[in-house]
Design a protein around this motif. Sequence first.
Motif, PDB file in Angstrom:
ATOM      1  N   ILE A 193       0.839  -1.201   0.000  1.00  0.00           N
ATOM      2  CA  ILE A 193       0.000   0.000   0.000  1.00  0.00           C
ATOM      3  C   ILE A 193       0.874   1.251   0.000  1.00  0.00           C
ATOM      4  O   ILE A 193       0.650   2.195  -0.771  1.00  0.00           O
ATOM      5  N   GLU A 194       1.877   1.268   0.845  1.00  0.00           N
ATOM      6  CA  GLU A 194       2.774   2.423   0.930  1.00  0.00           C
ATOM      7  C   GLU A 194       3.535   2.622  -0.375  1.00  0.00           C
ATOM      8  O   GLU A 194       3.722   3.759  -0.830  1.00  0.00           O
ATOM      9  N   ARG A 195       3.954   1.515  -1.003  1.00  0.00           N
ATOM     10  CA  ARG A 195       4.682   1.613  -2.282  1.00  0.00           C
ATOM     11  C   ARG A 195       3.796   2.234  -3.354  1.00  0.00           C
ATOM     12  O   ARG A 195       4.216   3.144  -4.085  1.00  0.00           O
ATOM     13  N   ILE A 196       2.569   1.755  -3.448  1.00  0.00           N
ATOM     14  CA  ILE A 196       1.664   2.231  -4.498  1.00  0.00           C
ATOM     15  C   ILE A 196       1.366   3.713  -4.318  1.00  0.00           C
ATOM     16  O   ILE A 196       1.510   4.517  -5.259  1.00  0.00           O
ATOM     17  N   TYR A 197       0.972   4.103  -3.114  1.00  0.00           N
ATOM     18  CA  TYR A 197       0.519   5.487  -2.938  1.00  0.00           C
ATOM     19  C   TYR A 197       1.678   6.469  -2.763  1.00  0.00           C
ATOM     20  O   TYR A 197       1.518   7.664  -3.044  1.00  0.00           O
ATOM     21  N   SER A 198       2.854   5.976  -2.387  1.00  0.00           N
ATOM     22  CA  SER A 198       4.044   6.832  -2.442  1.00  0.00           C
ATOM     23  C   SER A 198       4.406   7.141  -3.889  1.00  0.00           C
ATOM     24  O   SER A 198       4.766   8.279  -4.226  1.00  0.00           O
TER      25      SER A 198
END
Length: 337
Positions: A138-143
């Motif tokens: 999730i953090e990878r995608i939205y970062s």
Amino acid sequence: MNANTVSSEERLLASLRKLALSALPLWGLDCKRLELIKHRENSVYSLETNDGVLYALRVHRAGYHSDAALRSEARWMSALQDAGVSAPELIPRSSGESFAVVQHPNVAEARQVDILAWVDGDQLGSVEEGLGDNTAEIERIYSTIGHSAARIHQHSSAWALPQDFVRHAWDYEGLVGDNPFWGRFWELEALTPAQRDLVTRARDRVREELGAMDKSASVYGMIHADLVPENLLVDGDIVQLIDFDDAGFGWYMFELATALYFIQDDPNYSIALEALLSSYQAERVLSEEALNTLPLFMLARSFTYLGWVHTRPDAEAAAELTPMLVGMCCDLAEAYL
């Protein structure tokens, strides 16, 4: 298959394919294989030539963009590329034009067709699948989305518009004016009287607030307007933005609202929100005043989706989505009011 059992959608797709093939000589290209990738607003194909080169070919929906607006889209994508933002590379026709207007006897309207260099990579994610429970993913995608949005907005805030640049706007008129860009959402037939009253009151509040909102280059300019995981392709360390069809002028916070809209009820929404905002702010200043407008732009974004289904009463996808979109809009309206 009996001709009588072929649906109107299948007939249209067959005709659009013939139209696409008829356009290839304008680029001096041949065709070994032409396969439909997506048919929603535009029809997008993968094209392989006889010498093995891959391209993406788009047959645009009828009437969405003028020829001038489509030329302007090409100029903005080129400007982003020059600024180091990965954007699609349009393949010019033999004449130098970035697209062609093509007619076919079985298609009611002439269609704009363009061809882009093929981009390898996988979609960053999918809104339809939800966020899931993998926090790191999730953090990878939205970062990634946050970084991409910041780079687009940083470029837009400093870009000197060409004199003849033409593009639609997600502004006061485009969002809540008398004839919004995606349709008069408050007239959606599926709304109950109580829902219509709620949406109308919410629209009045948004009109009041957008009418007084700053439109300086620090907060307003060209935006992608559909910066969702499906529209970022990832190949190793390379992130490629695609689908600039909805790109136009708008507030930068409307861009972020669009990226977050369909995950707002997900249990892990707060993780995605924090990842997007922190990565954005790592590259570009986002004031507290701007952050406070996120609920406003989430509501404005909800209006556009009601307008979208309102203007497609016969579309199966619109009918399926209407109850969900009405519910989301009414929840946002109640919370905002």
